[in-house]
Design a protein around this motif. Structure first.
Motif, mmCIF file in Angstrom:
data_model
loop_
_atom_site.group_PDB
_atom_site.id
_atom_site.type_symbol
_atom_site.label_atom_id
_atom_site.label_comp_id
_atom_site.label_asym_id
_atom_site.label_seq_id
_atom_site.Cartn_x
_atom_site.Cartn_y
_atom_site.Cartn_z
ATOM 1 N N MET A 1 0.820 -1.206 0.000
ATOM 2 C CA MET A 1 0.000 0.000 0.000
ATOM 3 C C MET A 1 0.860 1.266 0.000
ATOM 4 S SD MET A 1 -3.132 1.130 0.115
ATOM 5 C CE MET A 1 -3.944 -0.395 0.610
ATOM 6 N N LEU A 2 1.845 1.317 0.889
ATOM 7 C CA LEU A 2 2.683 2.504 0.971
ATOM 8 C C LEU A 2 3.571 2.652 -0.257
ATOM 9 C CD1 LEU A 2 3.665 2.541 4.757
ATOM 10 C CD2 LEU A 2 1.813 3.759 3.590
ATOM 11 N N GLU A 3 3.982 1.539 -0.843
ATOM 12 C CA GLU A 3 4.796 1.620 -2.053
ATOM 13 C C GLU A 3 3.997 2.184 -3.214
ATOM 14 O OE1 GLU A 3 8.085 1.342 -2.314
ATOM 15 O OE2 GLU A 3 7.901 1.174 -0.138
ATOM 16 N N VAL A 4 2.697 1.914 -3.239
ATOM 17 C CA VAL A 4 1.831 2.494 -4.269
ATOM 18 C C VAL A 4 1.818 4.017 -4.155
ATOM 19 C CG1 VAL A 4 -0.569 2.697 -5.042
ATOM 20 C CG2 VAL A 4 0.366 0.454 -4.474
ATOM 21 N N LEU A 5 1.880 4.515 -2.927
ATOM 22 C CA LEU A 5 1.801 5.953 -2.691
ATOM 23 C C LEU A 5 3.150 6.661 -2.695
ATOM 24 C CD1 LEU A 5 -0.869 6.039 0.173
ATOM 25 C CD2 LEU A 5 -1.217 6.512 -2.256
ATOM 26 N N ARG A 6 4.234 5.910 -2.630
ATOM 27 C CA ARG A 6 5.548 6.544 -2.499
ATOM 28 C C ARG A 6 5.861 7.427 -3.708
ATOM 29 N NH1 ARG A 6 8.999 5.448 1.300
ATOM 30 N NH2 ARG A 6 8.053 3.397 1.713
ATOM 31 N N ASN A 7 6.332 8.639 -3.430
ATOM 32 C CA ASN A 7 6.599 9.648 -4.457
ATOM 33 C C ASN A 7 5.346 9.953 -5.270
ATOM 34 O OD1 ASN A 7 9.358 9.974 -3.807
ATOM 35 N ND2 ASN A 7 9.861 8.141 -4.998
ATOM 36 N N GLY A 8 4.203 9.867 -4.608
ATOM 37 C CA GLY A 8 2.945 10.045 -5.307
ATOM 38 C C GLY A 8 2.125 11.214 -4.796
ATOM 39 N N LEU A 9 0.894 11.267 -5.320
ATOM 40 C CA LEU A 9 -0.038 12.349 -5.024
ATOM 41 C C LEU A 9 -1.360 11.770 -4.535
ATOM 42 C CD1 LEU A 9 -1.058 15.349 -5.248
ATOM 43 C CD2 LEU A 9 -1.723 14.773 -7.602
ATOM 44 N N VAL A 10 -1.828 12.288 -3.414
ATOM 45 C CA VAL A 10 -3.171 11.989 -2.922
ATOM 46 C C VAL A 10 -4.006 13.252 -3.091
ATOM 47 C CG1 VAL A 10 -4.564 11.507 -0.861
ATOM 48 C CG2 VAL A 10 -2.463 10.221 -1.286
ATOM 49 N N VAL A 11 -5.185 13.104 -3.655
ATOM 50 C CA VAL A 11 -6.093 14.244 -3.816
ATOM 51 C C VAL A 11 -7.197 14.147 -2.775
ATOM 52 C CG1 VAL A 11 -7.751 15.398 -5.321
ATOM 53 C CG2 VAL A 11 -5.585 14.575 -6.252
ATOM 54 N N SER A 12 -7.333 15.197 -1.985
ATOM 55 C CA SER A 12 -8.371 15.253 -0.965
ATOM 56 C C SER A 12 -9.668 15.723 -1.620
ATOM 57 C CB SER A 12 -7.961 16.205 0.160
ATOM 58 O OG SER A 12 -8.927 16.213 1.174
ATOM 59 N N CYS A 13 -10.607 14.809 -1.767
ATOM 60 C CA CYS A 13 -11.869 15.103 -2.451
ATOM 61 C C CYS A 13 -12.915 15.527 -1.429
ATOM 62 C CB CYS A 13 -12.332 13.876 -3.237
ATOM 63 S SG CYS A 13 -11.142 13.340 -4.488
ATOM 64 N N GLN A 14 -12.711 16.718 -0.888
ATOM 65 C CA GLN A 14 -13.601 17.247 0.145
ATOM 66 C C GLN A 14 -14.144 18.599 -0.305
ATOM 67 O OE1 GLN A 14 -12.331 16.765 4.366
ATOM 68 N NE2 GLN A 14 -10.419 16.013 3.478
ATOM 69 N N PRO A 15 -15.333 18.614 -0.881
ATOM 70 C CA PRO A 15 -15.922 19.889 -1.274
ATOM 71 C C PRO A 15 -16.299 20.718 -0.055
ATOM 72 C CG PRO A 15 -17.518 18.128 -1.502
ATOM 73 C CD PRO A 15 -16.217 17.476 -1.137
ATOM 74 N N VAL A 16 -16.681 21.947 -0.282
ATOM 75 C CA VAL A 16 -17.136 22.811 0.804
ATOM 76 C C VAL A 16 -18.346 22.156 1.473
ATOM 77 C CG1 VAL A 16 -18.164 25.052 1.355
ATOM 78 C CG2 VAL A 16 -16.255 24.899 -0.269
ATOM 79 N N ASP A 17 -18.316 22.096 2.805
ATOM 80 C CA ASP A 17 -19.397 21.455 3.552
ATOM 81 C C ASP A 17 -20.759 22.056 3.194
ATOM 82 O OD1 ASP A 17 -17.528 19.906 4.817
ATOM 83 O OD2 ASP A 17 -17.498 21.079 6.666
ATOM 84 N N ASP A 18 -21.710 21.174 2.889
ATOM 85 C CA ASP A 18 -23.090 21.561 2.597
ATOM 86 C C ASP A 18 -23.219 22.409 1.335
ATOM 87 O OD1 ASP A 18 -24.041 20.246 4.934
ATOM 88 O OD2 ASP A 18 -23.457 21.984 6.132
ATOM 89 N N GLY A 19 -22.165 22.464 0.527
ATOM 90 C CA GLY A 19 -22.235 23.175 -0.744
ATOM 91 C C GLY A 19 -22.884 22.315 -1.819
ATOM 92 N N PRO A 20 -23.080 22.862 -3.013
ATOM 93 C CA PRO A 20 -23.751 22.121 -4.079
ATOM 94 C C PRO A 20 -22.989 20.888 -4.555
ATOM 95 C CG PRO A 20 -22.888 24.212 -4.897
ATOM 96 C CD PRO A 20 -22.778 24.245 -3.414
ATOM 97 N N MET A 21 -21.677 20.821 -4.267
ATOM 98 C CA MET A 21 -20.886 19.670 -4.692
ATOM 99 C C MET A 21 -20.709 18.638 -3.581
ATOM 100 S SD MET A 21 -17.998 21.656 -6.974
ATOM 101 C CE MET A 21 -17.429 20.183 -7.832
ATOM 102 N N ASP A 22 -21.301 18.902 -2.438
ATOM 103 C CA ASP A 22 -21.149 18.001 -1.291
ATOM 104 C C ASP A 22 -22.192 16.879 -1.367
ATOM 105 O OD1 ASP A 22 -20.372 16.879 1.063
ATOM 106 O OD2 ASP A 22 -21.158 18.454 2.365
ATOM 107 N N ARG A 23 -21.966 15.993 -2.346
ATOM 108 C CA ARG A 23 -22.848 14.845 -2.578
ATOM 109 C C ARG A 23 -21.991 13.636 -2.910
ATOM 110 N NH1 ARG A 23 -26.329 17.126 -7.378
ATOM 111 N NH2 ARG A 23 -25.761 15.027 -8.071
ATOM 112 N N PRO A 24 -22.387 12.442 -2.468
ATOM 113 C CA PRO A 24 -21.574 11.247 -2.720
ATOM 114 C C PRO A 24 -21.255 11.014 -4.187
ATOM 115 C CG PRO A 24 -23.223 10.760 -1.058
ATOM 116 C CD PRO A 24 -23.541 12.122 -1.578
ATOM 117 N N ASP A 25 -22.220 11.250 -5.083
ATOM 118 C CA ASP A 25 -21.958 11.008 -6.499
ATOM 119 C C ASP A 25 -20.953 11.996 -7.067
ATOM 120 O OD1 ASP A 25 -23.926 13.020 -6.142
ATOM 121 O OD2 ASP A 25 -24.718 12.710 -8.153
#
Length: 222
Positions: A1-25
């Motif tokens: 798991m950690l080797e998959v992420l090493r020298n990599g990028l994680v994107v935090s997919c957290q829209p603004v709370d209760d905003g129009p994009m704050d939906r599971p889909d």
């Protein structure tokens, strides 16, 4: 798991709370788009959002639950039930607040619960004392996530804490640079400073925040 992420990028997919994009889909679509662009993993808030995304993505997911508690400043995965919910939803890694602030559950118990569910523990830290304690407790990943976001570190300003990343790299744990990495050049600087991976959120997934920045800049001229 950690080797998959090493020298990599994680994107935090957290829209603004209760905003129009704050939906599971929509959060799932954000994750898919990030992976299409080369992200090696994603960070998702909330068990329901994570469960929805897990159905269609295979990269590592860092799961968190954010709460606003009346008697504690700790927001990130404060309860054992949060850990269980994230694990059952399909998290590979579970991040938690590893600061020494007053909290409802000792952080050592959180790490133990994460391990019980077969997930990796990521300690969201604000300073080296946090990180050292987290490693002793068994956390496999230490992040600079909360540097600049506690009363003791808020003075650090708008730039990412690269010095903290350099210090973390000497602990022997996997180092996640996170917090205010607002450009590709800063993400590159984090890897050069000793990070094993970089998490980027707001510049990629918070449309309202970035739109406001452009709007404000224009308003200052007109």
């Amino acid at each position: 798991m950690l080797e998959v992420l090493r020298n990599g990028l994680v994107v935090s997919c957290q829209p603004v709370d209760d905003g129009p994009m704050d939906r599971p889909d929509i959060i799932t679509a954000m994750a898919q788009a990030a992976i299409a662009g080369g992200a090696d993993g994603v960070r998702i808030q909330g068990a329901d959002n994570l469960r929805h995304a897990r159905k269609s993505i295979t990269v590592p997911i860092v799961g968190i639950v954010k709460r606003d508690l009346p008697d504690s400043p700790v927001r990130i995965t404060p309860f054992l039930d949060d850990v269980a919910a994230l694990a059952q939803a399909g998290a590979d890694i579970i991040a938690y607040d590893a600061t020494s602030r007053a909290r409802p559950v000792p952080y050592a118990a959180i790490v133990e619960e994460i391990a019980k569910h077969g997930c990796l523990a990521m300690a969201d830290c604000s300073n080296m004392d946090d990180a050292k304690s987290a490693v002793q407790d068994g956390a496999q990943i230490v992040g600079s996530t909360l540097s600049g976001y506690t009363d003791e570190t808020v003075h650090l300003g708008p730039e990412p804490d690269l010095e903290f990343v350099k210090e973390l790299s000497g602990l022997g744990a996997f180092v996640m640079a996170e917090g205010r990495y607002a450009s590709p050049s800063l993400a590159k600087a984090a890897i050069k400073a000793g990070a094993d991976c970089v998490t980027v959120g707001t510049p990629l997934t918070r449309l309202e925040v970035n739109t406001a920045a452009f709007r404000n800049a224009i308003s200052q001229v007109t």
